[in-house]
Design an enzyme around this catalytic site. Structure first.
Site: not given
Ligand SMILES: *Cc1c(COP(=O)(O)O)cnc(C)c1O
Length: 462
Positions: A112
């Site tokens: 993120k």
């Molecule tokens: C947010 C997240 C996901 C999923 O990603 P999306 O974009 O919501 O599909 C997978 N793994 C981790 C560790 C995340 O923080």
């Protein structure tokens, strides 16, 4: 570059307004009117460049005149300066033809950060120029919240409110949200699951009086700028394995469909991606939908990969919009049916989805077994989300095409699950070694729109 809504009736916006707005006023999500592409020569020329230079070249066509080239280069440089690895998104080999893209070297240890650090810088530049203030409200299954807080804490013209499901995030995730001391940061623990948090955020966006009064801005992956930032590492990793001369496939641990949708955009921009594989945990609505055409949420079962404990996957709407030939009315109709319990994807749209996406799921036991096995065979410690990806990738892999699995978080964010599987407790990096000693600050709230809106109006700075 103009941006249009997946439900077809919201105003067309430029990049800056799309970014500052988040959710479209018709409830839809914004996408570029036309997806720009890079030529084979332009893709080949990315080889050997820094992550930042690739980011500039790949994202530049999307931002129109929102920033000058110099300003945009500065934004990108500041966004990634705090990463802990010179390559930003390094590629590690797991087995012949199978690679892991480590996306956890940012300040909060999850992928993120790639998007949030960038939009933090873009928001700041745009708001300073306009003299505007915004209230950022976000829902998180754990990692978006900490990444957003890290990106926006201490900014004068931004207040940040993060809704997370009480008791359903890991302790490291919670402490990353509750220990920052800046007065503009507010962590709200909601009685409910992630889908409840996301639904209340959407309700606030659809409550126009409130939205306009507080200057609501959204940084969930409903915000197109988030998805755009994630397109970059599909290019850098594929190019380092020989693209555009050679195709690659990707497996993506998926919850809200933002990360994998960025892969779809990369493919549409001209990157030779063979398969995009959706990997889910036991909350497998996306896998079920791609297998059976039926999209029917049936409640979230908490798992050891909590960031993927989602049943209402908001970016799937963008994939549906594409699969329905960009028919906003058809998407609006499906979303109405979803409110009443679920929908069936048409045969034509299902076929269009299957041309791009494969899918698979990993159970809790399979996830733990994969963490243990990869530690033994490669020395790589996987977080539970990345392990879901690796397990599904191993099943779906075609030996003639390299497979890149996205490692979405650092194992130290989920130390209990990793220790249970391997006997090894991954230590936190030095910059957060004292996380468990810092005092926490959190507000408990009910899953109630009025209560949450009142709290935000009281707490935000006028
Ligand atoms: C947010 C997240 C996901 C999923 O990603 P999306 O974009 O919501 O599909 C997978 N793994 C981790 C560790 C995340 O923080």
């Amino acid at each position: 570059m103009n941006y249009i809504s997946t439900r077809g009736t919201a105003p067309v916006l430029d990049f800056e307004d799309t970014m500052l707005t988040g959710l479209a006023r018709d409830g839809g999500l914004y996408l570029p009117e036309a997806i720009p592409s890079l030529t084979t020569g332009e893709i080949a020329a990315l080889a050997g460049l820094s992550y930042e230079e690739c980011a500039f070249r790949i994202m530049r066509p999307f931002i129109g005149d929102a920033f000058t080239d110099d300003a945009f280069r500065g934004i990108i440089a500041r966004a990634y300066a705090g990463f802990n690895h010179a390559a930003r998104a390094p590629l590690v080999q797991l087995a012949p033809g199978h690679f892991l893209l480590e996306l956890f070297h940012g300040p909060t240890l999850a992928f993120k950060d790639f998007a949030m650090q960038l939009i933090g810088q873009m928001f700041q530049a745009a708001l300073e120029r306009n003299g505007q203030r915004v209230t950022i409200v976000g829902a998180t299954s754990g990692d978006t919240g900490s990444a957003a807080i890290e990106a926006f804490r201490g900014l004068d013209n931004v207040d940040v409110f993060i809704l997370f499901p009480h008791g359903r995030v890991s302790e490291v995730q919670r402490r990353q949200m509750t220990t920052p001391t800046e007065a503009n940061v507010h962590a709200l623990a909601v009685t409910g699951d992630f889908d409840d948090c996301q639904a209340r955020v959407k309700d606030m966006f659809n409550h126009f009086d409130f939205r306009d009064r507080v200057g609501l801005a959204g940084v969930n992956s409903i915000n197109f700028a988030r998805v755009l930032a994630q397109v970059v590492y599909y290019f850098t990793s594929a190019v380092s394995l020989g693209a555009p001369a050679r195709s690659v496939s990707f497996t993506v641990p998926t919850g809200n469909f933002g990360d994998i949708f960025a892969g779809y955009l990369a493919k549409r921009m001209g990157l030779p991606i063979d398969r995009l594989v959706v990997a889910t945990n036991q909350n497998d609505i996306l896998h079920r939908c791609l297998s059976s055409a039926e999209y029917r949420p049936d409640g979230v079962a908490p798992s050891i990969s909590p960031s993927m404990d989602i049943q209402v996957s908001s970016n799937f709407e963008r994939a549906l919009f594409e699969a329905y030939g960009r028919d906003g009315a058809a998407v609006a109709q499906l979303m109405d049916e979803l409110k009443a319990g679920g929908f069936s994807v048409s045969q034509g749209a299902l076929q269009a989805l299957r041309e791009v996406y494969d899918s698979g799921r990993a159970s809790e036991d399979e996830t733990r077994a994969t963490i243990a096995r990869l530690q033994r065979t490669t020395g790589e410690l996987l977080c539970p989300h990345s392990a879901v990806g690796v397990k599904v990738a191993e099943e779906m892999r075609d030996p003639s095409t390299p497979m890149i699995t996205l490692a979405t978080a650092h194992p130290a964010k989920f130390p209990d699950a990793v220790e249970e599987a391997t006997g090894i407790r991954p230590p936190l990096p030095a910059h957060m070694a004292d996380l468990f000693d810092r005092p926490e600050r959190v507000t408990r709230v009910e899953n109630d729109l009025t209560e949450i809106e009142t709290l935000i109006e009281e707490r935000r700075r006028p």
